[in-house]
Scaffold this motif. Sequence first.
Motif, PDB file in Angstrom:
ATOM      1  N   PRO A  17      19.534   7.624  33.771  1.00  0.00           N
ATOM      2  CA  PRO A  17      19.745   6.183  33.881  1.00  0.00           C
ATOM      3  C   PRO A  17      19.839   5.458  32.538  1.00  0.00           C
ATOM      4  N   ASP A  39      25.195   3.322  39.637  1.00  0.00           N
ATOM      5  CA  ASP A  39      24.885   3.471  41.063  1.00  0.00           C
ATOM      6  C   ASP A  39      26.152   3.419  41.912  1.00  0.00           C
ATOM      7  N   PRO A  94      19.772   0.500  35.505  1.00  0.00           N
ATOM      8  CA  PRO A  94      20.167   1.176  36.747  1.00  0.00           C
ATOM      9  C   PRO A  94      19.092   2.160  37.191  1.00  0.00           C
ATOM     10  N   THR A  95      18.961   2.333  38.494  1.00  0.00           N
ATOM     11  CA  THR A  95      17.931   3.239  39.024  1.00  0.00           C
ATOM     12  C   THR A  95      18.418   4.682  39.105  1.00  0.00           C
ATOM     13  N   SER A  96      19.731   4.865  39.078  1.00  0.00           N
ATOM     14  CA  SER A  96      20.265   6.229  39.111  1.00  0.00           C
ATOM     15  C   SER A  96      21.296   6.402  37.992  1.00  0.00           C
TER      16      SER A  96
END
Length: 533
Positions: A17, A39, A94-96
């Motif tokens: 990330p 994402d 971002p989380t991913s």
Amino acid sequence: MSIAKGSVGTIVGETNPLAFKFIINKEVGRGTYIKAKADGREWALAQVEDVKRSNSAYSVNQLNDAARNYDSREMMIAEARVIGVTSNGKLHLPTSPARPGDPVFIADEKLIKATLGLAKGDMYIGMLRGYDIRVELDANTLVQKHCSVLAKTGSGKSYTAAVILEELLERKVALLIIDPHGEYASMKEPNKVGDFSRYKVKPRGYDATIYTPGEMAMNPRADRPFRFNGMNMSAREVAKMIPHESSSSGQLGLLYEAISALRAETDAYTLEDVIEQVVRSNSKVKWNLVGQLESLLELGLFSGAETPVEELLRPGRAAVIDMTGILPELQAMIVSRLLTDVFEARKRRLVSPGMVVVEEAHNYIPERGTGNAASTSIVRTIAAEGRKFGLGLMIISQRPARVDKNVISQCNTQIIMRVTNPNDLKALSKGLEGMTGDLEEEIKRLPAGVAMLVSNEIERPITVDIRPRKSRHGGVSTQIVIKEKAAGAVRASRGAEKRSGAPPASPTGAKAKRPGEKKASGLLKKVFGARKI
């Protein structure tokens, strides 16, 4: 591998990330802002931190291989650091991670400004390096939460500081500038040098009043003398104006005795009365104290009308205290009393809100172990408490390692130009959050006129091409060695004058000396002017 239209590369390898790598298919350099889908939906802004070029045909393992494939494709891989994703006006990471195989694009101006936080301000200081994007700071945040400008000599720190001061004056902020070398008197005059069209600025002068704590005759730039109230000073006030290194406890005790005796005799007394009272003492240490008090008296700081403190902080105007010709130890003591008076007046709402600007700050707030200054305590107090009372602080120095770290750490906005001294770089690392080895290397390589901006209001340190000053720059270095071509022109001019019989022209444009006129000494000429026949 298909290439998306307009993309500059394709993400490859492992991603996370916070970072990813991509193969470059168009020209992209270190520091370029790019964007990629985060994402799978929102655009994430990232910045290229490093670029590497490789070709398997020229690897170490294949150098002596006769079957080497010379047709191998050269490859350029960039390493990018994710700055964040802007969603509904808020920035988040971002989380991913980004997907390998996704295209990478050059970031657009709107995304850069929104993500970095450059769209919030109103003070225009320059352009984002490599882009035609204006960098604008918030004036209220800069004043209330303090600012520092740190750089080695010749990098443009005073020039950059003046750009900020111009913006503050245009927003009617009151400025009090401590100027050790007389560099800020030129703010009254418009600038004539700079790329005004690119940066879209118009030259102009500003409302500035130049004060001198010394004699007016010794400082031609000064508009007015700066004077303290010399009536009925307390022993504490007088003691603060005496260098602590040269004063003993016996001398300070004698000073307290003398002033106590004067207060018992009269309701009004001056510094001269204090000196006379000390002379009457039988103490053996009195003459050293008398010498220090007479030095204060000769400076003229306590003679004439007192400079009203409310005159020094007026909206949209700069009061410049020009310390030219004042001994360094006396400068610190003058600054100590001046800033104490200003801070007390501001706490009682007797003066306008404003900002105190301290040039050559290492002389007035030295780091522990590098020196002592009478002004350290009050500058620390303003850094810690000034925000509550509407008094901001800007410190400017060429030696970050010698500036009090407590004060630097209180500055929310840090403007750093080129610094190469290892001790100064170490000091910056201690004083700045998020300072990394990569940032240190970048600071060491910054060209003149380019600054790194670090602020809690901006999501990531950025480099800025500082705009031209609107007012004239007064900190230009004096040329010591004259170039041969210029020197030859001067010699040729003098030779022509000799052949024509004309008197040689003065290099400063002064009139030629008349027959019979005596040459005045330097000091007398400054005070009384040239003698007339």
